[in-house]
Design a protein around this motif. Structure first.
Motif, mmCIF file in Angstrom:
data_model
loop_
_atom_site.group_PDB
_atom_site.id
_atom_site.type_symbol
_atom_site.label_atom_id
_atom_site.label_comp_id
_atom_site.label_asym_id
_atom_site.label_seq_id
_atom_site.Cartn_x
_atom_site.Cartn_y
_atom_site.Cartn_z
ATOM 1 N N GLU A 1 0.811 -1.210 0.000
ATOM 2 C CA GLU A 1 0.000 0.000 0.000
ATOM 3 C C GLU A 1 0.848 1.264 0.000
ATOM 4 N N GLY A 2 2.166 1.079 -0.025
ATOM 5 C CA GLY A 2 3.049 2.235 -0.040
ATOM 6 C C GLY A 2 3.110 2.983 1.276
ATOM 7 N N ASN A 3 2.875 2.280 2.379
ATOM 8 C CA ASN A 3 2.874 2.898 3.704
ATOM 9 C C ASN A 3 4.301 3.165 4.150
ATOM 10 N N MET A 4 4.684 4.414 4.216
ATOM 11 C CA MET A 4 6.062 4.781 4.559
ATOM 12 C C MET A 4 6.383 4.589 6.037
ATOM 13 N N ALA A 5 5.372 4.293 6.847
ATOM 14 C CA ALA A 5 5.610 4.097 8.284
ATOM 15 C C ALA A 5 6.488 2.874 8.547
ATOM 16 N N ILE A 6 6.614 1.978 7.573
ATOM 17 C CA ILE A 6 7.421 0.775 7.782
ATOM 18 C C ILE A 6 8.908 1.034 7.584
ATOM 19 N N PHE A 7 9.254 2.236 7.135
ATOM 20 C CA PHE A 7 10.655 2.536 6.869
ATOM 21 C C PHE A 7 11.251 3.408 7.969
ATOM 22 N N SER A 8 12.511 3.121 8.299
ATOM 23 C CA SER A 8 13.237 3.932 9.268
ATOM 24 C C SER A 8 13.674 5.240 8.611
ATOM 25 N N GLU A 9 14.211 6.137 9.406
ATOM 26 C CA GLU A 9 14.692 7.410 8.860
ATOM 27 C C GLU A 9 15.829 7.189 7.864
ATOM 28 N N SER A 10 16.708 6.228 8.166
ATOM 29 C CA SER A 10 17.807 5.954 7.244
ATOM 30 C C SER A 10 17.276 5.350 5.940
ATOM 31 N N ILE B 1 15.806 6.011 0.121
ATOM 32 C CA ILE B 1 14.767 6.084 -0.904
ATOM 33 C C ILE B 1 14.824 7.426 -1.630
ATOM 34 N N LYS B 2 15.038 8.486 -0.873
ATOM 35 C CA LYS B 2 15.090 9.825 -1.459
ATOM 36 C C LYS B 2 16.257 9.977 -2.435
ATOM 37 N N ASN B 3 17.361 9.275 -2.147
ATOM 38 C CA ASN B 3 18.566 9.439 -2.962
ATOM 39 C C ASN B 3 18.758 8.371 -4.029
ATOM 40 N N LEU B 4 17.856 7.383 -4.079
ATOM 41 C CA LEU B 4 18.005 6.347 -5.099
ATOM 42 C C LEU B 4 17.690 6.903 -6.478
ATOM 43 N N PRO B 5 18.459 6.486 -7.484
ATOM 44 C CA PRO B 5 18.084 6.853 -8.854
ATOM 45 C C PRO B 5 16.808 6.140 -9.248
ATOM 46 N N GLU B 6 16.137 6.642 -10.242
ATOM 47 C CA GLU B 6 14.888 6.026 -10.670
ATOM 48 C C GLU B 6 15.145 4.661 -11.278
ATOM 49 N N THR B 7 14.294 3.696 -10.899
ATOM 50 C CA THR B 7 14.369 2.372 -11.493
ATOM 51 C C THR B 7 13.775 2.427 -12.897
ATOM 52 N N PRO B 8 14.439 1.833 -13.877
ATOM 53 C CA PRO B 8 13.844 1.800 -15.215
ATOM 54 C C PRO B 8 12.447 1.191 -15.167
ATOM 55 N N SER B 9 11.460 1.915 -15.698
ATOM 56 C CA SER B 9 10.067 1.485 -15.574
ATOM 57 C C SER B 9 9.817 0.137 -16.232
ATOM 58 N N THR B 10 10.495 -0.135 -17.347
ATOM 59 C CA THR B 10 10.264 -1.417 -18.032
ATOM 60 C C THR B 10 10.684 -2.583 -17.157
ATOM 61 N N GLU C 1 17.749 -0.473 13.101
ATOM 62 C CA GLU C 1 16.602 0.411 12.901
ATOM 63 C C GLU C 1 15.571 -0.193 11.946
ATOM 64 N N ASP C 2 15.771 -1.434 11.584
ATOM 65 C CA ASP C 2 14.865 -2.106 10.645
ATOM 66 C C ASP C 2 13.473 -2.257 11.268
ATOM 67 N N LYS C 3 12.455 -1.677 10.635
ATOM 68 C CA LYS C 3 11.084 -1.781 11.128
ATOM 69 C C LYS C 3 10.302 -2.906 10.454
ATOM 70 N N ILE C 4 10.922 -3.553 9.456
ATOM 71 C CA ILE C 4 10.249 -4.610 8.716
ATOM 72 C C ILE C 4 10.658 -5.984 9.239
ATOM 73 N N ILE C 5 11.945 -6.144 9.519
ATOM 74 C CA ILE C 5 12.465 -7.395 10.075
ATOM 75 C C ILE C 5 12.993 -7.112 11.485
ATOM 76 N N PRO C 6 12.302 -7.565 12.533
ATOM 77 C CA PRO C 6 12.773 -7.317 13.901
ATOM 78 C C PRO C 6 14.128 -7.971 14.140
ATOM 79 N N TYR C 7 15.080 -7.183 14.611
ATOM 80 C CA TYR C 7 16.437 -7.700 14.790
ATOM 81 C C TYR C 7 16.518 -8.785 15.858
ATOM 82 N N SER C 8 15.556 -8.814 16.776
ATOM 83 C CA SER C 8 15.650 -9.750 17.898
ATOM 84 C C SER C 8 15.682 -11.208 17.427
ATOM 85 N N LEU C 9 14.954 -11.529 16.360
ATOM 86 C CA LEU C 9 14.912 -12.922 15.907
ATOM 87 C C LEU C 9 16.217 -13.322 15.226
#
Length: 271
Positions: free
Chosen positions: A144-153, A158-167, A217-225
């Motif tokens: 759903e494009g929810n940015m809450a799952i991403f850390s500040e880093s 994401i802000k600095n990545l070059p654009e992925t070729p659409s094809t 700082e990973d919010k998608i994969i908890p480091y504890s496991l």
């Protein structure tokens, strides 16, 4: 898919390697595999290596969901491996080897909508496609494009990545999300035939190495496991990146360090 973002030519020439990124079952132009499983992933990789004649041994790197195929390779085809890296790798909240309290705590750290999506994938996979397409409740946050799952880093990356070729981006899911992403999640959260702690050291004579890279700082994969698994499997070289999020491999310096550690058997991370 890191080759879409970075030019690795200098590293490739220096280390005299080549990097193969392939479409797993249902992704890109690879045929769907309705019965795909954690076990089948290893044999798909082995078959691809044999078809391409890349040699009796090779290295494997799995990022995020790509982590469970690496666990599969370590379990089922360790004799084919020169080394392995699991980068912010997939974790299963119902692995029997992990204490239930730790799994519950890790799962509860996720967004509620993701907790429910993973529960459906594990307990009722026949409902997963419906769950991901129904409109009454939010489904998986990343779709759903929810940015809450991403850390500040992560957001900075994401802000600095070059654009992925659409094809190329369109080709990844060209067979539909069900045959690619949904089957991926269902296979990952199915009941495995083994626990990660059942895996034996494939390199008892230190002729290769296995690494886990985890951002604190990973919010998608908890480091504890992943930290717990590394303690149970001391032959795995466990690297925690204090300011790293889920996208730590999309920092070119980090990515090169991951590759060097794997190929050269070194232990440091340059930030």
């Amino acid at each position: 898919m890191l080759y879409l973002y970075f030019n690795f030519q200098e590293l490739i020439e220096e280390l005299q390697i080549y990097i193969l990124s392939f479409d797993r079952a249902g992704y890109g132009e690879s045929d769907p595999h309705p019965k795909r499983s954690v076990k089948s992933e290893a044999y798909d990789i082995q078959q691809l290596a044999d078809k391409l004649q890349i040699g009796p041994k090779f290295y494997v790197i799995g990022i995020s969901m790509g982590g469970y195929p690496v666990w599969s390779c370590l379990k089922y085809i360790p004799h084919r491996l020169s080394g392995a890296s699991l980068v912010v790798p997939f974790v299963h909240y119902w692995w029997p080897c992990v204490p239930a309290s730790l799994s519950k705590e890790a799962l509860s750290s996720l967004l509620v909508q993701d907790q429910w999506a993973f529960r459906v994938a594990h307990y009722a996979p026949w409902l997963f496609n419906w769950w991901m397409t129904q409109k009454w409740f939010p489904s998986l946050s990343i779709t759903e494009g929810n940015m809450a799952i991403f850390s500040e880093s992560d957001k900075e990356i994401i802000k600095n990545l070059p654009e992925t070729p659409s094809t190329d981006q369109e080709k990844i899911l060209q067979q539909g999300e069900y045959e690619s992403l949904y089957r991926d999640i269902m296979a990952g959260y199915a009941n495995w035939e083994f626990d990660p702690t059942d895996v034996q050291n494939p390199f008892p004579n230190n002729e290769g190495s296995v690494h886990i890279w985890q951002g604190l700082e990973d919010k998608i994969i908890p480091y504890s496991l992943n930290r717990y698994l590394s303690q149970k499997l001391p032959w795995i070289r466990y690297h925690e990146v204090p300011d790293g999020g889920h996208l730590l491999a999309f920092n070119k310096s980090n990515c090169e360090t991951i590759i060097r550690n794997l190929l050269l058997n070194t232990e440091t991370m340059s930030q």
